[in-house]
Scaffold this active site. Structure first.
Site, PDB file in Angstrom:
ATOM      1  N   SER A 163       0.839  -1.199   0.000  1.00  0.00           N
ATOM      2  CA  SER A 163       0.000   0.000   0.000  1.00  0.00           C
ATOM      3  C   SER A 163       0.877   1.253   0.000  1.00  0.00           C
ATOM      4  O   SER A 163       1.642   1.466  -0.926  1.00  0.00           O
ATOM      5  CB  SER A 163      -0.951  -0.048   1.205  1.00  0.00           C
ATOM      6  OG  SER A 163      -1.947   0.948   1.114  1.00  0.00           O
ATOM      7  N   GLU A 279      -7.852  -1.181  -4.115  1.00  0.00           N
ATOM      8  CA  GLU A 279      -7.087  -2.053  -5.012  1.00  0.00           C
ATOM      9  C   GLU A 279      -7.328  -1.712  -6.473  1.00  0.00           C
ATOM     10  O   GLU A 279      -6.426  -1.860  -7.315  1.00  0.00           O
ATOM     11  CB  GLU A 279      -7.421  -3.524  -4.743  1.00  0.00           C
ATOM     12  CG  GLU A 279      -6.412  -4.499  -5.300  1.00  0.00           C
ATOM     13  CD  GLU A 279      -5.047  -4.401  -4.621  1.00  0.00           C
ATOM     14  OE1 GLU A 279      -4.103  -5.082  -5.090  1.00  0.00           O
ATOM     15  OE2 GLU A 279      -4.918  -3.663  -3.617  1.00  0.00           O
ATOM     16  N   ARG A 284      -4.758   0.470 -11.453  1.00  0.00           N
ATOM     17  CA  ARG A 284      -4.510   1.488 -12.481  1.00  0.00           C
ATOM     18  C   ARG A 284      -3.104   2.042 -12.368  1.00  0.00           C
ATOM     19  O   ARG A 284      -2.400   2.239 -13.375  1.00  0.00           O
ATOM     20  CB  ARG A 284      -5.546   2.612 -12.372  1.00  0.00           C
ATOM     21  CG  ARG A 284      -6.954   2.195 -12.778  1.00  0.00           C
ATOM     22  CD  ARG A 284      -7.836   3.406 -13.019  1.00  0.00           C
ATOM     23  NE  ARG A 284      -8.035   4.198 -11.825  1.00  0.00           N
ATOM     24  CZ  ARG A 284      -9.011   3.993 -10.948  1.00  0.00           C
ATOM     25  NH1 ARG A 284      -9.869   2.987 -11.134  1.00  0.00           N
ATOM     26  NH2 ARG A 284      -9.148   4.777  -9.891  1.00  0.00           N
ATOM     27  N   HIS A 310      -7.541  -5.003  -1.434  1.00  0.00           N
ATOM     28  CA  HIS A 310      -6.410  -4.374  -0.755  1.00  0.00           C
ATOM     29  C   HIS A 310      -6.316  -4.981   0.642  1.00  0.00           C
ATOM     30  O   HIS A 310      -6.781  -4.394   1.627  1.00  0.00           O
ATOM     31  CB  HIS A 310      -6.706  -2.874  -0.682  1.00  0.00           C
ATOM     32  CG  HIS A 310      -5.505  -1.987  -0.621  1.00  0.00           C
ATOM     33  ND1 HIS A 310      -4.665  -1.769  -1.685  1.00  0.00           N
ATOM     34  CD2 HIS A 310      -5.010  -1.209   0.398  1.00  0.00           C
ATOM     35  CE1 HIS A 310      -3.724  -0.909  -1.357  1.00  0.00           C
ATOM     36  NE2 HIS A 310      -3.909  -0.560  -0.086  1.00  0.00           N
ATOM     37  N   SER A 311      -5.688  -6.150   0.775  1.00  0.00           N
ATOM     38  CA  SER A 311      -5.735  -6.862   2.049  1.00  0.00           C
ATOM     39  C   SER A 311      -4.538  -7.790   2.214  1.00  0.00           C
ATOM     40  O   SER A 311      -3.883  -8.186   1.241  1.00  0.00           O
ATOM     41  CB  SER A 311      -7.046  -7.651   2.181  1.00  0.00           C
ATOM     42  OG  SER A 311      -7.288  -8.444   1.033  1.00  0.00           O
ATOM     43  N   TRP A 312      -4.275  -8.153   3.471  1.00  0.00           N
ATOM     44  CA  TRP A 312      -3.055  -8.850   3.842  1.00  0.00           C
ATOM     45  C   TRP A 312      -2.927 -10.243   3.245  1.00  0.00           C
ATOM     46  O   TRP A 312      -1.809 -10.708   2.978  1.00  0.00           O
ATOM     47  CB  TRP A 312      -2.924  -8.914   5.361  1.00  0.00           C
ATOM     48  CG  TRP A 312      -2.410  -7.639   5.943  1.00  0.00           C
ATOM     49  CD1 TRP A 312      -3.122  -6.678   6.598  1.00  0.00           C
ATOM     50  CD2 TRP A 312      -1.052  -7.169   5.902  1.00  0.00           C
ATOM     51  NE1 TRP A 312      -2.303  -5.647   6.971  1.00  0.00           N
ATOM     52  CE2 TRP A 312      -1.025  -5.917   6.566  1.00  0.00           C
ATOM     53  CE3 TRP A 312       0.131  -7.681   5.375  1.00  0.00           C
ATOM     54  CZ2 TRP A 312       0.147  -5.171   6.705  1.00  0.00           C
ATOM     55  CZ3 TRP A 312       1.309  -6.942   5.513  1.00  0.00           C
ATOM     56  CH2 TRP A 312       1.300  -5.708   6.180  1.00  0.00           C
TER      57      TRP A 312
END
Length: 331
Positions: A163, A279, A284, A310-312
């Protein structure tokens, strides 16, 4: 302060001559022996160091997974946490299997804790909330010699981030050419100086209470472009690069009983909505960076996943997938 005068004047008594000789060593820039960092057991085989940063005027907590065979030196893999710096139990050692994954791999893993909203860069001014962020100095000049001396480093390093710090790894590689042989960027958004990038950076810094003008100045200041890896992508030539991102659509790790969701409907909704949106933005940005590297002829490996938020869970897979590439250049 009397040091400069004594460094210039060697006349006097024997005692003063001895003092003069000692001070000459100081004035000549002879390196001082660094005090070893405080160390205590953490969880599993991990240890926690408390490292004082002269640049930041503060102590930094650093989690270390030592190399499994202490009789042989090993390379070092630095892993940077995301927007909150891992201070809320939301980082590499809490949310992934790094301890197990590297248990039999001859590498020392280092995870700094802190740096929320800082982009792990050197800020131009102190911040009322975030203090004195000088993370570039800490990660490129202060911490590596301590890690190598304490844990038998070979001098070969790699660094990866998620991130927010998926941007930082590129900036750190530009700031210290050759320090990191390989970098990994997972769900990052590298372009920072165009209007969309400036808005994104400001949102992240502000979310942690910081004032973005204290970092690189007001929008349009030359420091924004100077710190933009997209603008200076040619400077990354010669570094092994791995970049990964999903597209924001629900994937195999976005199910009710996936790790991190654990049957909690609120967590499920957050991961799909907020994590999906973030995400999609990363996707993009990553495609734009791929095109930039191709334009300049800079080699890089891109893993554009066909789904995922958008995650671990996905970042753990990204680390697993990128490790063979890292390992090949750290030997």
């Amino acid at each position: 302060m009397a040091f400069p005068r004594l460094c210039r004047d060697s006349r006097g008594t024997v005692r003063r001559a001895m003092l003069f000789a000692l001070l000459m060593l100081i004035c000549s820039g002879s390196p001082a022996v660094a005090e070893p960092p405080a160390m205590r057991p953490a969880h599993g085989r991990a240890v926690e160091l408390t490292v004082f940063s002269p640049a930041m005027g503060a102590s930094v907590s650093v989690i270390v997974l030592p190399r499994p065979d202490p009789s042989r030196p090993a390379p070092v893999l630095y892993l940077l946490n995301g927007i909150d710096g891992g201070t809320a139990g939301d980082g590499w050692t809490d949310r992934t299997d790094v301890d197990r994954f590297f248990a039999d791999r001859q590498v020392t893993v280092v995870v700094p804790v802190g740096g929320a909203g800082s982009y792990f860069t050197d800020w131009r001014a102190d911040d009322p909330v975030l203090g004195r962020p000088r993370w570039t100095t800490f990660l490129t000049r202060e911490l590596p010699p301590i890690i190598d001396a304490t844990f038998g480093g070979t001098g070969a390093n790699a660094i990866a981030g998620v991130s927010m710090t998926g941007t930082s790894v590129f900036q750190l590689a530009m700031a210290a050419p050759g320090l990191y042989k390989a970098i990994g960027s997972y769900s990052g958004c590298v372009r920072t100086s165009d209007p969309a990038g400036q808005a994104m950076v400001a949102t992240i810094v502000t979310a942690e209470g910081g004032t973005v003008a204290n970092m690189w100045g007001p929008p349009g200041d030359p420091a924004w472009a100077a710190n933009d890896p997209y603008v200076h992508a040619d400077r990354l030539r010669g570094t092994t690069i791995y970049v990964a991102a999903g597209n924001g659509q629900a994937g195999p790790l976005d199910q009710p009983h996936s790790t991190g969701i654990d049957g909690n409907p609120a967590k499920m909704a957050d991961q799909l909505a907020i994590g999906g949106m973030l995400e999609a933005i990363s996707d993009r940005c990553t495609r734009s960076l791929r095109d930039r590297f191709a334009e300049l002829g800079v080699p890089a490996t891109f893993d554009l996943r066909p789904s995922g938020t958008h995650s671990w869970g996905y970042w753990q897979h990204d680390l697993h997938n990128s490790w063979p590439l890292f390992e090949s250049v750290l030997r």
